[in-house]
Design a protein around this motif. Structure first.
Motif, PDB file in Angstrom:
ATOM      1  N   UNK A  44      20.546 -25.092   2.564  1.00 11.71           N
ATOM      2  CA  UNK A  44      20.586 -25.329   1.125  1.00 11.71           C
ATOM      3  C   UNK A  44      21.779 -24.656   0.451  1.00 11.71           C
ATOM      4  N   UNK A  45      22.636 -24.016   1.228  1.00 14.87           N
ATOM      5  CA  UNK A  45      23.809 -23.329   0.696  1.00 14.87           C
ATOM      6  C   UNK A  45      25.016 -24.258   0.798  1.00 14.87           C
ATOM      7  N   UNK A  46      25.566 -24.724  -0.335  1.00 15.65           N
ATOM      8  CA  UNK A  46      26.709 -25.647  -0.286  1.00 15.65           C
ATOM      9  C   UNK A  46      27.906 -25.077   0.457  1.00 15.65           C
ATOM     10  N   UNK A  47      28.041 -23.752   0.470  1.00 14.30           N
ATOM     11  CA  UNK A  47      29.182 -23.140   1.149  1.00 14.30           C
ATOM     12  C   UNK A  47      29.073 -23.286   2.666  1.00 14.30           C
ATOM     13  N   UNK A  48      27.906 -23.674   3.142  1.00 19.07           N
ATOM     14  CA  UNK A  48      27.684 -23.889   4.580  1.00 19.07           C
ATOM     15  C   UNK A  48      28.321 -25.196   5.036  1.00 19.07           C
ATOM     16  N   UNK A  49      28.600 -26.103   4.063  1.00 24.34           N
ATOM     17  CA  UNK A  49      29.099 -27.429   4.392  1.00 24.34           C
ATOM     18  C   UNK A  49      30.546 -27.606   3.937  1.00 24.34           C
ATOM     19  N   UNK A  50      31.210 -28.623   4.466  1.00 28.62           N
ATOM     20  CA  UNK A  50      32.617 -28.866   4.166  1.00 28.62           C
ATOM     21  C   UNK A  50      32.824 -29.638   2.861  1.00 28.62           C
TER      22      UNK A  50
END
Length: 224
Positions: A44-50
């Motif tokens: 759920x953490x956007x920073x985990x995705x590109x």
């Protein structure tokens, strides 16, 4: 994800018995009961995705689609519709600004007992691409998971069916769509719209909407 399994069981049962899914006992409560605690925090953490918008495919059948959307602050799903569909929208994290519209003249609902899919689709396509069609703003709120029973946005064929979602912070939400876009019997798809500068007949919260091409800057990636 026991709560998601419960949701899928309820929707499938409703479709199999041709019941009215929005009135199905327990479905709304099941979606309301879903929390971020059932999902790994990093997902759920956007920073985990590109990408600014990430779609996590939870489950999909002929009866429904379940997804989790993860948005970075400032990301937006432009004004769009869900033709002939029902949607339950449940915030899981962050702050989500939702604006929803309804047509001033409601769309005819699909009735498989009296209407062929071809006729329904033809009528819907004609109205979807009508220029300057009047609509009323019926919902304009910032939703957060902390609001408990008020965090569920219900969408129906003529209920808040056109909506825009903007992430006021890094955010995530759960989406239950039934029937799914891939319901080939209806051939339905999403149409994007823009709000005209002039109000409809000078009435408060009523505007003209016009269809637009799929936004070129709208990019999101899907993961299972």
């Amino acid at each position: 994800m026991a709560q998601m399994r419960r949701i899928s069981q309820l929707v499938t049962q409703a479709r199999q018995c041709r019941g009215n899914m929005q009135k199905l006992f327990g479905l709304k409560d099941a979606v309301l009961g879903l929390t971020a605690n059932e999902i790994p925090h990093e997902l759920l953490d956007p920073q985990h995705w590109q990408s600014d918008i990430k779609v996590l495919a939870v489950d999909e059948t002929q009866h429904y689609t379940m997804m989790i959307w993860v948005l970075r602050e400032g990301a937006q799903l432009p004004l769009h519709n869900h033709p002939g569909m029902n949607v339950y929208f449940k915030p899981l994290a962050g702050h989500l600004h939702v604006e929803a519209y309804e047509w001033v003249e409601p769309e005819p609902e699909f009735d498989e007992a009296h209407t062929t899919a071809a006729d329904w689709l033809k009528n819907r396509t004609e109205t979807d691409y009508e220029e300057n069609r009047p609509a009323k703003l019926v919902y304009d709120r910032v939703l957060t998971p902390e609001e408990h029973d008020t965090t569920l946005l219900e969408v129906g064929p003529n209920l808040a069916n056109l909506h825009q979602i903007t992430a006021d912070s890094d955010a995530a939400f759960f989406d239950l769509i039934f029937p799914p876009y891939k319901d080939n019997q209806r051939g339905q798809d999403c149409t994007y719209f823009q709000v005209g500068p002039k109000q409809y007949c000078g009435k408060r919260n009523q505007y003209f909407l016009s269809p637009i091409r799929n936004p070129q800057d709208l990019v999101f990636n899907t993961a299972k």
